[in-house]
Design a protein around this motif. Structure first.
Motif, PDB file in Angstrom:
ATOM      1  N   GLU A   2       0.823  -1.203   0.000  1.00 16.57           N
ATOM      2  CA  GLU A   2       0.000   0.000   0.000  1.00 16.57           C
ATOM      3  C   GLU A   2       0.858   1.255   0.000  1.00 16.57           C
ATOM      4  OE1 GLU A   2      -3.483   0.495   2.499  1.00 16.57           O
ATOM      5  OE2 GLU A   2      -3.427  -1.664   2.867  1.00 16.57           O
ATOM      6  N   GLU A   3       1.944   1.228   0.723  1.00 12.49           N
ATOM      7  CA  GLU A   3       2.812   2.399   0.790  1.00 12.49           C
ATOM      8  C   GLU A   3       3.489   2.659  -0.552  1.00 12.49           C
ATOM      9  OE1 GLU A   3       5.483   1.584   3.965  1.00 12.49           O
ATOM     10  OE2 GLU A   3       3.920   1.662   5.492  1.00 12.49           O
ATOM     11  N   LEU A   4       3.859   1.610  -1.264  1.00  9.98           N
ATOM     12  CA  LEU A   4       4.525   1.774  -2.552  1.00  9.98           C
ATOM     13  C   LEU A   4       3.566   2.224  -3.653  1.00  9.98           C
ATOM     14  CD1 LEU A   4       6.860  -1.355  -2.627  1.00  9.98           C
ATOM     15  CD2 LEU A   4       7.534   1.021  -2.291  1.00  9.98           C
ATOM     16  N   SER A   5       2.401   1.570  -3.720  1.00 16.30           N
ATOM     17  CA  SER A   5       1.495   1.824  -4.832  1.00 16.30           C
ATOM     18  C   SER A   5       0.321   2.715  -4.468  1.00 16.30           C
ATOM     19  CB  SER A   5       0.968   0.500  -5.383  1.00 16.30           C
ATOM     20  OG  SER A   5       0.204  -0.163  -4.397  1.00 16.30           O
ATOM     21  N   GLY A   6      -0.042   2.762  -3.203  1.00 16.66           N
ATOM     22  CA  GLY A   6      -1.204   3.539  -2.801  1.00 16.66           C
ATOM     23  C   GLY A   6      -2.511   2.802  -3.015  1.00 16.66           C
ATOM     24  N   ILE A   7      -2.447   1.544  -3.406  1.00 11.41           N
ATOM     25  CA  ILE A   7      -3.642   0.742  -3.669  1.00 11.41           C
ATOM     26  C   ILE A   7      -3.616  -0.458  -2.739  1.00 11.41           C
ATOM     27  CG2 ILE A   7      -4.841  -0.668  -5.387  1.00 11.41           C
ATOM     28  CD1 ILE A   7      -3.704   1.192  -7.514  1.00 11.41           C
ATOM     29  N   SER A   8      -4.726  -0.660  -2.036  1.00 14.45           N
ATOM     30  CA  SER A   8      -4.803  -1.802  -1.125  1.00 14.45           C
ATOM     31  C   SER A   8      -5.437  -2.989  -1.836  1.00 14.45           C
ATOM     32  CB  SER A   8      -5.626  -1.441   0.109  1.00 14.45           C
ATOM     33  OG  SER A   8      -6.949  -1.140  -0.261  1.00 14.45           O
ATOM     34  N   ILE A   9      -4.973  -4.155  -1.511  1.00 13.96           N
ATOM     35  CA  ILE A   9      -5.490  -5.384  -2.101  1.00 13.96           C
ATOM     36  C   ILE A   9      -6.669  -5.843  -1.254  1.00 13.96           C
ATOM     37  CG2 ILE A   9      -4.955  -7.782  -2.654  1.00 13.96           C
ATOM     38  CD1 ILE A   9      -2.067  -6.915  -3.050  1.00 13.96           C
ATOM     39  N   PRO A  10      -7.801  -6.161  -1.876  1.00 14.04           N
ATOM     40  CA  PRO A  10      -8.944  -6.655  -1.112  1.00 14.04           C
ATOM     41  C   PRO A  10      -8.611  -7.945  -0.375  1.00 14.04           C
ATOM     42  CG  PRO A  10      -9.583  -6.116  -3.363  1.00 14.04           C
ATOM     43  CD  PRO A  10      -8.101  -6.022  -3.289  1.00 14.04           C
ATOM     44  N   LYS A  11      -9.299  -8.160   0.733  1.00 15.30           N
ATOM     45  CA  LYS A  11      -9.016  -9.314   1.573  1.00 15.30           C
ATOM     46  C   LYS A  11      -9.460 -10.630   0.939  1.00 15.30           C
ATOM     47  CE  LYS A  11      -9.199  -6.729   5.877  1.00 15.30           C
ATOM     48  NZ  LYS A  11      -7.820  -6.431   5.952  1.00 15.30           N
ATOM     49  N   ILE A  12     -10.286 -10.558  -0.108  1.00 16.52           N
ATOM     50  CA  ILE A  12     -10.732 -11.802  -0.755  1.00 16.52           C
ATOM     51  C   ILE A  12      -9.627 -12.444  -1.569  1.00 16.52           C
ATOM     52  CG2 ILE A  12     -13.143 -11.106  -0.819  1.00 16.52           C
ATOM     53  CD1 ILE A  12     -12.760 -10.414  -3.776  1.00 16.52           C
ATOM     54  N   TYR A  13      -8.588 -11.677  -1.922  1.00 14.95           N
ATOM     55  CA  TYR A  13      -7.465 -12.222  -2.676  1.00 14.95           C
ATOM     56  C   TYR A  13      -6.400 -12.757  -1.726  1.00 14.95           C
ATOM     57  CZ  TYR A  13      -9.343  -9.935  -6.828  1.00 14.95           C
ATOM     58  OH  TYR A  13     -10.134  -9.550  -7.858  1.00 14.95           O
ATOM     59  N   ASN A  14      -5.836 -13.869  -2.077  1.00 20.09           N
ATOM     60  CA  ASN A  14      -4.728 -14.443  -1.326  1.00 20.09           C
ATOM     61  C   ASN A  14      -3.449 -13.765  -1.800  1.00 20.09           C
ATOM     62  OD1 ASN A  14      -2.890 -15.995   0.042  1.00 20.09           O
ATOM     63  ND2 ASN A  14      -3.490 -17.946  -0.911  1.00 20.09           N
ATOM     64  N   THR A  15      -2.759 -13.095  -0.901  1.00 21.31           N
ATOM     65  CA  THR A  15      -1.567 -12.347  -1.300  1.00 21.31           C
ATOM     66  C   THR A  15      -0.446 -13.269  -1.768  1.00 21.31           C
ATOM     67  OG1 THR A  15      -0.863 -12.312   1.019  1.00 21.31           O
ATOM     68  CG2 THR A  15      -2.053 -10.390   0.179  1.00 21.31           C
ATOM     69  N   GLY A  16      -0.494 -14.523  -1.404  1.00 25.50           N
ATOM     70  CA  GLY A  16       0.508 -15.468  -1.878  1.00 25.50           C
ATOM     71  C   GLY A  16       0.199 -15.964  -3.278  1.00 25.50           C
ATOM     72  N   ALA A  17      -1.046 -15.838  -3.725  1.00 29.85           N
ATOM     73  CA  ALA A  17      -1.446 -16.362  -5.021  1.00 29.85           C
ATOM     74  C   ALA A  17      -1.310 -15.327  -6.133  1.00 29.85           C
ATOM     75  CB  ALA A  17      -2.880 -16.876  -4.973  1.00 29.85           C
ATOM     76  N   ILE A  18      -1.378 -14.036  -5.792  1.00 28.34           N
ATOM     77  CA  ILE A  18      -1.267 -13.009  -6.831  1.00 28.34           C
ATOM     78  C   ILE A  18      -0.068 -12.119  -6.537  1.00 28.34           C
ATOM     79  CG2 ILE A  18      -3.761 -12.964  -7.244  1.00 28.34           C
ATOM     80  CD1 ILE A  18      -3.799 -10.271  -5.761  1.00 28.34           C
ATOM     81  N   ASN A  19       0.394 -11.471  -7.562  1.00 29.47           N
ATOM     82  CA  ASN A  19       1.500 -10.536  -7.414  1.00 29.47           C
ATOM     83  C   ASN A  19       0.911  -9.166  -7.073  1.00 29.47           C
ATOM     84  OD1 ASN A  19       3.732  -8.917  -7.553  1.00 29.47           O
ATOM     85  ND2 ASN A  19       4.412  -9.685  -9.549  1.00 29.47           N
ATOM     86  N   PRO A  20       1.164  -8.624  -5.894  1.00 32.78           N
ATOM     87  CA  PRO A  20       0.555  -7.356  -5.491  1.00 32.78           C
ATOM     88  C   PRO A  20       0.973  -6.181  -6.380  1.00 32.78           C
ATOM     89  CG  PRO A  20       1.584  -8.441  -3.616  1.00 32.78           C
ATOM     90  CD  PRO A  20       1.937  -9.223  -4.812  1.00 32.78           C
ATOM     91  N   LEU A  21       2.179  -6.199  -6.899  1.00 31.12           N
ATOM     92  CA  LEU A  21       2.616  -5.097  -7.760  1.00 31.12           C
ATOM     93  C   LEU A  21       1.873  -5.104  -9.096  1.00 31.12           C
ATOM     94  CD1 LEU A  21       6.446  -5.124  -7.038  1.00 31.12           C
ATOM     95  CD2 LEU A  21       4.724  -3.548  -6.172  1.00 31.12           C
ATOM     96  N   GLN A  22       1.635  -6.295  -9.638  1.00 31.84           N
ATOM     97  CA  GLN A  22       0.877  -6.381 -10.882  1.00 31.84           C
ATOM     98  C   GLN A  22      -0.574  -5.964 -10.662  1.00 31.84           C
ATOM     99  OE1 GLN A  22       1.410 -10.371 -12.333  1.00 31.84           O
ATOM    100  NE2 GLN A  22       3.220  -9.803 -13.544  1.00 31.84           N
ATOM    101  N   TYR A  23      -1.139  -6.341  -9.502  1.00 34.41           N
ATOM    102  CA  TYR A  23      -2.505  -5.943  -9.177  1.00 34.41           C
ATOM    103  C   TYR A  23      -2.600  -4.425  -9.075  1.00 34.41           C
ATOM    104  CZ  TYR A  23      -6.927  -5.468  -6.747  1.00 34.41           C
ATOM    105  OH  TYR A  23      -8.187  -5.103  -6.397  1.00 34.41           O
TER     106      TYR A  23
END
Length: 130
Positions: A2-23
Motif C-alpha cells: 500500500e505504501e509503494l502503490s497507494g492501492i490496497s489489495i482486497p481481503k478476498i485475494y490471497n496475497t501469496g497467489a497473486i502478485n501485489p505489484l501487478q494488481y
C-alpha cells in the motif's frame, strides 16, 4: 504494498497467489481508462468547431462525412424543411386515423368473423352428419 502503490489489495485475494505489484499496476490502468479527462480530444474539437462555427473547413468535412449536402441557401432549406415537416405531419395523421379505425374495429366487432356465428350457437344434429 500500500505504501509503494497507494492501492490496497482486497481481503478476498490471497496475497501469496497473486502478485501485489501487478494488481496495483492493473488498478492504476483501470483508473486511467475510466477517469474523465479534461483535455481537448480531436472529437471534442470537431464538435466544438461545428457547434461554435469556429473552423468552417472542419465543419464542412464533418458534414460531408455525415452525408449532408454542402452549403446551400438558407431560404431554400427552410422551404424544404417546411415541406418535409408537412409531409411527415400528413403521414402521422393518416397513421393515427388508421390506428383509431383498427382499434374501434377490434373492440366493437369482437366475436364477428371466421369461426363465429352471428345467430347464436350452432349444435350439429344427427341429420347434418349424413
Amino acid at each position: 504494498i500500500e505504501e509503494l502503490s497507494g492501492i490496497s489489495i482486497p481481503k478476498i485475494y490471497n496475497t501469496g497467489a497473486i502478485n501485489p505489484l501487478q494488481y496495483a499496476q492493473q488498478q492504476r490502468k483501470r483508473k486511467l481508462l475510466w477517469s474523465k479527462t479534461n483535455d481537448k480530444t480531436s472529437t471534442s474539437k470537431v464538435g466544438a468547431a461545428i457547434t461554435d462555427g469556429q473552423d468552417e473547413k472542419t465543419a464542412e468535412k464533418f458534414r460531408k462525412l455525415l452525408g449532408m449536402k454542402p452549403g446551400g441557401n438558407a431560404t431554400n432549406d427552410t422551404t424544404e424543411s417546411d415541406a418535409i415537416h408537412q409531409q411527415q405531419q400528413d403521414t402521422f395523421d393518416s397513421l393515427d386515423k388508421e390506428y383509431q379505425t383498427a382499434r374501434i374495429t377490434t373492440h366493437l366487432r369482437r366475436g364477428v368473423g371466421l369461426g363465429f356465428l352471428s345467430q347464436g350457437s350452432f349444435v350439429p344434429s344427427s341429420a347434418d352428419k349424413n
